[in-house]
Design an enzyme around this catalytic site. Structure first.
Site, mmCIF file in Angstrom:
data_model
loop_
_atom_site.group_PDB
_atom_site.id
_atom_site.type_symbol
_atom_site.label_atom_id
_atom_site.label_comp_id
_atom_site.label_asym_id
_atom_site.label_seq_id
_atom_site.Cartn_x
_atom_site.Cartn_y
_atom_site.Cartn_z
ATOM 1 C CD GLU A 79 -1.411 -0.346 3.627
ATOM 2 O OE1 GLU A 79 -2.106 0.656 3.804
ATOM 3 O OE2 GLU A 79 -1.505 -1.378 4.299
ATOM 4 C CB CYS A 111 -2.220 -4.987 6.488
ATOM 5 S SG CYS A 111 -1.753 -3.401 7.142
ATOM 6 C CG HIS A 233 -2.041 -7.208 10.450
ATOM 7 N ND1 HIS A 233 -0.892 -6.731 9.869
ATOM 8 C CD2 HIS A 233 -2.816 -6.109 10.715
ATOM 9 C CE1 HIS A 233 -0.971 -5.410 9.769
ATOM 10 N NE2 HIS A 233 -2.123 -5.013 10.280
ATOM 11 C CE LYS A 242 -5.703 -3.483 22.746
ATOM 12 N NZ LYS A 242 -6.353 -2.202 22.583
ATOM 13 C CB SER A 308 -7.664 -1.053 7.285
ATOM 14 O OG SER A 308 -7.340 -1.161 8.640
HETATM 15 P P1 HMG Z 1 -4.223 6.018 21.533
HETATM 16 O O1 HMG Z 1 -5.477 6.776 21.674
HETATM 17 O O2 HMG Z 1 -2.958 6.782 21.412
HETATM 18 O O3 HMG Z 1 -3.958 5.044 22.718
HETATM 19 O O4 HMG Z 1 -4.418 5.076 20.258
HETATM 20 P P2 HMG Z 1 -4.937 4.507 23.873
HETATM 21 O O5 HMG Z 1 -5.361 5.626 24.750
HETATM 22 O O6 HMG Z 1 -6.019 3.644 23.273
HETATM 23 O O7 HMG Z 1 -3.903 3.621 24.658
HETATM 24 C C1 HMG Z 1 -3.327 2.517 24.066
HETATM 25 C C2 HMG Z 1 -3.116 1.458 25.148
HETATM 26 O O8 HMG Z 1 -2.108 1.923 26.062
HETATM 27 C C3 HMG Z 1 -4.358 1.215 26.017
HETATM 28 O O9 HMG Z 1 -4.368 -0.173 26.261
HETATM 29 C C4 HMG Z 1 -4.056 1.977 27.287
HETATM 30 O O10 HMG Z 1 -4.730 1.470 28.421
HETATM 31 C C5 HMG Z 1 -2.570 1.749 27.401
HETATM 32 P P3 HMG Z 1 -5.685 -1.051 25.938
HETATM 33 O O11 HMG Z 1 -6.725 -0.547 26.823
HETATM 34 O O12 HMG Z 1 -6.030 -0.751 24.500
HETATM 35 O O13 HMG Z 1 -5.268 -2.449 26.182
HETATM 36 N N1 HMG Z 1 -1.845 2.706 28.262
HETATM 37 C C6 HMG Z 1 -0.902 2.339 29.145
HETATM 38 N N2 HMG Z 1 -0.403 1.110 29.451
HETATM 39 C C7 HMG Z 1 0.594 1.063 30.406
HETATM 40 N N3 HMG Z 1 1.063 2.160 31.047
HETATM 41 C C8 HMG Z 1 0.594 3.394 30.760
HETATM 42 C C9 HMG Z 1 -0.438 3.516 29.770
HETATM 43 N N4 HMG Z 1 -1.133 4.559 29.236
HETATM 44 C C10 HMG Z 1 -1.989 4.037 28.323
HETATM 45 N N5 HMG Z 1 1.073 4.458 31.393
HETATM 46 C C11 HMG Z 1 -4.160 3.416 18.590
HETATM 47 C C12 HMG Z 1 -3.868 3.806 20.040
HETATM 48 C C13 HMG Z 1 -3.651 2.034 18.337
HETATM 49 C C14 HMG Z 1 -5.664 3.478 18.343
HETATM 50 C C15 HMG Z 1 -3.437 4.450 17.673
HETATM 51 O O14 HMG Z 1 -2.046 4.336 17.845
HETATM 52 C C16 HMG Z 1 -3.762 4.256 16.199
HETATM 53 O O15 HMG Z 1 -4.740 4.803 15.694
HETATM 54 N N6 HMG Z 1 -2.907 3.496 15.446
HETATM 55 C C17 HMG Z 1 -3.136 3.215 14.022
HETATM 56 C C18 HMG Z 1 -4.304 2.279 13.762
HETATM 57 C C19 HMG Z 1 -4.030 0.840 14.173
HETATM 58 O O16 HMG Z 1 -2.907 0.433 14.344
HETATM 59 N N7 HMG Z 1 -5.122 0.063 14.261
HETATM 60 C C20 HMG Z 1 -4.999 -1.369 14.552
HETATM 61 C C21 HMG Z 1 -6.095 -2.214 13.924
HETATM 62 S S1 HMG Z 1 -6.314 -1.846 12.190
HETATM 63 C C22 HMG Z 1 -5.016 -2.697 11.398
HETATM 64 O O17 HMG Z 1 -4.361 -3.519 11.983
HETATM 65 C C23 HMG Z 1 -4.735 -2.345 9.954
HETATM 66 C C24 HMG Z 1 -3.508 -1.477 9.736
HETATM 67 O O18 HMG Z 1 -2.336 -2.233 9.891
HETATM 68 C C25 HMG Z 1 -3.575 -0.825 8.359
HETATM 69 C C26 HMG Z 1 -3.729 -1.704 7.140
HETATM 70 O O19 HMG Z 1 -4.470 -2.667 7.095
HETATM 71 O O20 HMG Z 1 -3.127 -1.317 6.111
HETATM 72 C C27 HMG Z 1 -3.438 -0.324 10.736
#
Ligand code: HMG
Length: 389
Positions: A79, A111, A233, A242, A308
């Site tokens: 991509e 992906c 993935h 998760k 995605s």
């Molecule tokens: P965010 O809002 O920065 O993070 O977004 P958050 O607030 O959801 O926190 C992340 C985790 O850290 C949470 O854990 C928090 O509790 C924890 P969870 O509840 O989810 O288990 N946390 C802590 N843990 C320990 N100590 C601390 C602490 N503070 C917080 N102090 C998000 C995170 C992944 C959404 C963001 O980075 C994002 O949008 N990333 C890009 C999208 C993505 O990767 N999506 C995954 C699924 S889609 C996919 O896999 C396809 C893709 O590869 C693309 C394709 O297909 O081409 C992306």
């Protein structure tokens, strides 16, 4: 006929950012990135590496003369394509000196592209048992500085040789797959960074996993107990965990312990590279194969692919005798060792210093890039690739 993965090669650029330091610079607790997201280092591509060079470097490591003669189909899942018309596979075909009587194409579905390539390759080998297929998955994941997706960037490529009687993993026939038109992550043609609905993308990743897992069990009559390990993935290493947790209670305590242990092993490489989109699932498989110390021939490995937009697939394979002998573990570990850390300031400067998009020529300084195949510049709107360092 047994068809599957005969060889796997991996390449990542020579630069990375430490996630603890990125967290400090972004004013978040380092544990959010290292535990909450589950990433330690994030690979960074210099201007001299694009999807083509990353894939070419990954493939060059594993292809011998016999492979180059037998490969008559090159499938490039990406991509991060560099051209709307010409496929990245055609460049690879020349750079690696593959048999001219070959088909070379590029596939796209976020992906999921490399998985689509592997499934097509299976069909091709079934019809042409003496041939081999080169499947590539290469990407540079870019969300932008100071964005919520920033901690889930990365760069790298996998190259897989698909053949009959493969030395690593025989792919099983049944597979479960699903398409649904959703907007969880996308990149319009005018943008060099992705748009994402982060929370929704996490939910959909898991929902697709649950649906294809149920469908797979229905089709095969297999259950959790039949799997030695499941690879995912990995947009970031916490994501697969998760999803895994949602099905763990289908197994006994012993089965749960086994799957959790192998899950950790399957994330070791991804933790220090980041998201490489199309190659991510196969980097996880590579991590498991190269770093586990107890998986025997015959072990069944489950594979969950998610792209995605979205397409998901669950399929599986059986490990082959002496598979460890056919891996490139030392070369991959040496590549990780040779990498150089950049500061957050250096990363930001490299991130915004992109190739011209207005058609102007550029000559790139490649002296700091140790990769054998690199982008030397752009002349008359043509990318100039060089090989041999
Ligand atoms: P965010 O809002 O920065 O993070 O977004 P958050 O607030 O959801 O926190 C992340 C985790 O850290 C949470 O854990 C928090 O509790 C924890 P969870 O509840 O989810 O288990 N946390 C802590 N843990 C320990 N100590 C601390 C602490 N503070 C917080 N102090 C998000 C995170 C992944 C959404 C963001 O980075 C994002 O949008 N990333 C890009 C999208 C993505 O990767 N999506 C995954 C699924 S889609 C996919 O896999 C396809 C893709 O590869 C693309 C394709 O297909 O081409 C992306």
């Amino acid at each position: 006929m047994n068809i599957g993965i005969d060889k796997i090669g991996f390449h990542t650029p020579h630069l990375y950012v430490d996630m603890n330091k990125l967290a400090v610079a972004r004013d978040v607790e380092p544990e959010k990135f290292t535990i909450g997201i589950g990433q330690e280092k994030m690979a960074l591509a210099p201007k001299t590496q694009d999807a083509v060079t990353l894939a070419a470097n990954a493939a060059q490591l594993i292809l011998d003369e016999n492979d180059k003669e037998k490969i008559d189909l090159v499938i490039f899942g990406t991509e991060s394509g560099i051209d709307h018309s010409k496929s990245a596979a055609v460049y690879i075909h020349r750079l690696l000196g593959i048999n001219p009587y070959a088909r070379s194409i590029e596939l796209k579905q976020a992906c999921y592209g490399a998985t689509a390539g592997i499934q097509m390759a299976k069909g091709h080998i079934a019809l042409n048992p003496e041939s081999k297929v080169l499947v590539l998955g290469a990407d540079i994941a870019r969300y932008g500085l100071n964005t919520s997706g920033e901690s889930t960037q990365g760069a790298g490529a996998v190259a897989l040789v698909i053949s009959k009687n493969p030395k690593l993993l025989v792919l099983e026939e049944e597979s479960a797959y699903l398409t649904d038109d959703i907007m969880d992550f996308w990149r319009p043609v005018y943008s060099d960074t992705a748009f994402v609905d982060g929370k929704f993308s996490n939910e959909q990743y898991i929902s697709f996993f649950n649906k294809v897992w149920e469908k797979y069990k229905e089709k095969t009559n297999l259950a959790l107990k039949d799997f030695s390990a499941i690879c995912f993935h990995l947009p970031y290493t916490k994501m697969g965990l998760k999803a895994l947790r949602t099905i763990l209670e289908e197994g006994t305590e012993e089965e749960q312990t086994r799957l959790k242990k192998h899950y950790q092993t399957s994330t070791l490489y991804n933790r220090i590279v980041g998201n490489i989109y199309t190659g991510s699932l196969y980097l996880s498989l590579l991590s498991l194969l190269e770093q586990n110390d107890d998986l025997k021939a015959g072990s069944r490995i489950g594979l969950y692919s998610y792209g995605s937009g979205a397409v998901g697939e669950f399929f599986s394979g059986n490990l082959q005798p002496d598979y460890k002998e056919y891996l490139y573990t030392d070369e991959h570990l040496e590549m990780f060792d040779r990498r150089k850390e950049v500061s957050v300031e250096e990363y930001e400067a490299i991130f915004i210093d992109t190739l011209p998009s207005d058609g102007s020529d550029v000559v790139l300084n490649h002296t700091d890039d140790p990769a054998a195949i690199y982008l030397a510049g752009i002349e008359d709107n043509k990318r100039i690739y060089r090989s041999g360092k």
